[in-house]
Design a protein around this motif. Structure first.
Motif, PDB file in Angstrom:
ATOM      1  N   GLY A  51      40.413  32.530  42.869  1.00 57.76           N
ATOM      2  CA  GLY A  51      39.562  33.122  41.830  1.00 57.76           C
ATOM      3  C   GLY A  51      40.156  34.410  41.279  1.00 57.76           C
ATOM      4  O   GLY A  51      40.271  34.589  40.056  1.00 57.76           O
ATOM      5  N   ALA A  52      40.576  35.295  42.194  1.00 59.73           N
ATOM      6  CA  ALA A  52      41.149  36.580  41.760  1.00 59.73           C
ATOM      7  C   ALA A  52      42.415  36.348  40.930  1.00 59.73           C
ATOM      8  O   ALA A  52      42.630  37.005  39.904  1.00 59.73           O
ATOM      9  N   LEU A  53      43.225  35.366  41.363  1.00 58.55           N
ATOM     10  CA  LEU A  53      44.473  35.074  40.641  1.00 58.55           C
ATOM     11  C   LEU A  53      44.196  34.508  39.250  1.00 58.55           C
ATOM     12  O   LEU A  53      44.818  34.912  38.259  1.00 58.55           O
ATOM     13  N   LEU A  54      43.220  33.584  39.146  1.00 61.20           N
ATOM     14  CA  LEU A  54      42.903  32.981  37.844  1.00 61.20           C
ATOM     15  C   LEU A  54      42.344  34.012  36.864  1.00 61.20           C
ATOM     16  O   LEU A  54      42.634  33.965  35.666  1.00 61.20           O
ATOM     17  N   ILE A  55      41.560  34.988  37.363  1.00 61.56           N
ATOM     18  CA  ILE A  55      41.058  36.048  36.481  1.00 61.56           C
ATOM     19  C   ILE A  55      42.231  36.816  35.884  1.00 61.56           C
ATOM     20  O   ILE A  55      42.279  37.083  34.675  1.00 61.56           O
ATOM     21  N   LEU A  56      43.208  37.102  36.766  1.00 60.43           N
ATOM     22  CA  LEU A  56      44.385  37.875  36.338  1.00 60.43           C
ATOM     23  C   LEU A  56      45.223  37.101  35.320  1.00 60.43           C
ATOM     24  O   LEU A  56      45.530  37.618  34.240  1.00 60.43           O
ATOM     25  N   VAL A  57      45.552  35.843  35.645  1.00 59.55           N
ATOM     26  CA  VAL A  57      46.387  35.023  34.757  1.00 59.55           C
ATOM     27  C   VAL A  57      45.664  34.796  33.430  1.00 59.55           C
ATOM     28  O   VAL A  57      46.243  34.970  32.354  1.00 59.55           O
ATOM     29  N   GLY A  58      44.365  34.449  33.511  1.00 61.60           N
ATOM     30  CA  GLY A  58      43.579  34.216  32.297  1.00 61.60           C
ATOM     31  C   GLY A  58      43.458  35.480  31.460  1.00 61.60           C
ATOM     32  O   GLY A  58      43.615  35.444  30.234  1.00 61.60           O
ATOM     33  N   GLY A  59      43.241  36.624  32.131  1.00 62.18           N
ATOM     34  CA  GLY A  59      43.059  37.879  31.415  1.00 62.18           C
ATOM     35  C   GLY A  59      44.307  38.331  30.680  1.00 62.18           C
ATOM     36  O   GLY A  59      44.264  38.650  29.484  1.00 62.18           O
ATOM     37  N   PHE A  60      45.444  38.308  31.387  1.00 66.48           N
ATOM     38  CA  PHE A  60      46.675  38.741  30.721  1.00 66.48           C
ATOM     39  C   PHE A  60      47.176  37.710  29.719  1.00 66.48           C
ATOM     40  O   PHE A  60      47.817  38.057  28.729  1.00 66.48           O
ATOM     41  N   ILE A  82      40.438  46.140  34.756  1.00 65.03           N
ATOM     42  CA  ILE A  82      41.381  46.009  35.880  1.00 65.03           C
ATOM     43  C   ILE A  82      40.786  46.643  37.142  1.00 65.03           C
ATOM     44  O   ILE A  82      40.884  46.085  38.245  1.00 65.03           O
ATOM     45  N   ILE A  83      40.125  47.808  36.993  1.00 65.34           N
ATOM     46  CA  ILE A  83      39.499  48.466  38.156  1.00 65.34           C
ATOM     47  C   ILE A  83      38.356  47.604  38.696  1.00 65.34           C
ATOM     48  O   ILE A  83      38.223  47.432  39.919  1.00 65.34           O
ATOM     49  N   VAL A  84      37.562  47.003  37.791  1.00 62.92           N
ATOM     50  CA  VAL A  84      36.486  46.093  38.238  1.00 62.92           C
ATOM     51  C   VAL A  84      37.090  44.931  39.027  1.00 62.92           C
ATOM     52  O   VAL A  84      36.599  44.575  40.101  1.00 62.92           O
ATOM     53  N   TRP A  85      38.191  44.374  38.509  1.00 62.28           N
ATOM     54  CA  TRP A  85      38.863  43.265  39.194  1.00 62.28           C
ATOM     55  C   TRP A  85      39.348  43.686  40.586  1.00 62.28           C
ATOM     56  O   TRP A  85      39.149  42.958  41.556  1.00 62.28           O
ATOM     57  N   LEU A  86      39.943  44.887  40.668  1.00 65.57           N
ATOM     58  CA  LEU A  86      40.429  45.383  41.966  1.00 65.57           C
ATOM     59  C   LEU A  86      39.267  45.532  42.952  1.00 65.57           C
ATOM     60  O   LEU A  86      39.368  45.097  44.105  1.00 65.57           O
ATOM     61  N   VAL A  87      38.148  46.094  42.478  1.00 63.47           N
ATOM     62  CA  VAL A  87      36.985  46.293  43.359  1.00 63.47           C
ATOM     63  C   VAL A  87      36.432  44.943  43.820  1.00 63.47           C
ATOM     64  O   VAL A  87      36.258  44.701  45.013  1.00 63.47           O
ATOM     65  N   LEU A  88      36.218  44.020  42.860  1.00 60.79           N
ATOM     66  CA  LEU A  88      35.655  42.707  43.209  1.00 60.79           C
ATOM     67  C   LEU A  88      36.576  41.960  44.168  1.00 60.79           C
ATOM     68  O   LEU A  88      36.120  41.306  45.101  1.00 60.79           O
ATOM     69  N   SER A  89      37.890  42.088  43.941  1.00 63.47           N
ATOM     70  CA  SER A  89      38.847  41.370  44.804  1.00 63.47           C
ATOM     71  C   SER A  89      38.900  41.991  46.192  1.00 63.47           C
ATOM     72  O   SER A  89      39.060  41.286  47.181  1.00 63.47           O
TER      73      SER A  89
END
Ligand code: HEM
Length: 125
Positions: A51-60, A82-89
Motif C-alpha cells: 500500500g505504501a509503495l503504491l501510494i508513492l508510485v501513483g503519487g509521483f 509526503i509527510i502524511v505518507w511518512l506518518v501513515l507508513s
C-alpha cells in the motif's frame, strides 16, 4: 507512457490497502491483540508495505503527468502529502507497542488522509 488516471488508480488502491492494514491492527490491538497472537501478521505487513509503495508510485506518477518540472523544488502542498505518507507508513503497527493509541488512530489517521486529499485538490500553498 501511462496516463494520469492510471497512476491515480494505483494511488487510491495504495490508500485502500494501507488503511486496511492500519484499521486491522488498530481494532486487533484495541481488543487486546498483539503481534504474538496475531494470525495475520505476515499478510498485514505485506499489504501495509505494498500500500505504501503504491501510494508513492501513483503519487509521483501523477506528479509527472500534471506537468511538474523535474528538478524544481517541491511545492508546500506536496511536502504536506509526503509527510502524511511518512506518518501513515510509520505508525501503522504502533498500536501493537502502544495499545492506548489504537482507538485514537481509528479516528485521527483518516483525518490525516483527509488533509492529504485537501492538499491534492486545492494545493493551498
Ligand atoms: C508520497 C506521498 C504522496 C505524493 C507524492 C502524492 C501526490 C499526488 C499527486 C501529484 C496528485 C494529483 C494532483 C493533481 O492531479 O492535481 C495526488 C492526488 C491525490 N492524492 Fe496524493 N500524494 C501522496 C500521498 C497521498 C496520501 C498519503 C493520500 C491519502 C491518504 C493521498 C491522497 C490523494 C488523493 C485522494 C488524490 C486524488 C485527488 C483528485 O484528483 O481527485 N495522497 N497525490
Amino acid at each position: 507512457m501511462f496516463p494520469r488516471d492510471f497512476y491515480e488508480i494505483l494511488h487510491i488502491l495504495g490508500i485502500a490497502l494501507l488503511f486496511a492494514a492500519i484499521g486491522g491492527v488498530a481494532v486487533h490491538a484495541a481488543n487486546g491483540g498483539n503481534k504474538a497472537n496475531s494470525g495475520t501478521r505476515g499478510l498485514v505487513s505485506s499489504i501495509h508495505g505494498i500500500g505504501a509503495l503504491l501510494i508513492l508510485v501513483g503519487g509521483f506518477g501523477m506528479l509527472a503527468r500534471i506537468g511538474f518540472q523535474h528538478g524544481t523544488n517541491f511545492p508546500g502542498w506536496l511536502w504536506v502529502k509526503i509527510i502524511v505518507w511518512l506518518v501513515l507508513s510509520a505508525v501503522a503497527l504502533l498500536p501493537y507497542r502502544k495499545p492506548e493509541l489504537a482507538r485514537p488512530f481509528l479516528v485521527l489517521l483518516p483525518v490525516l488522509a483527509g488533509v492529504a486529499v485537501y492538499m491534492a485538490l486545492y494545493k493551498p500553498f
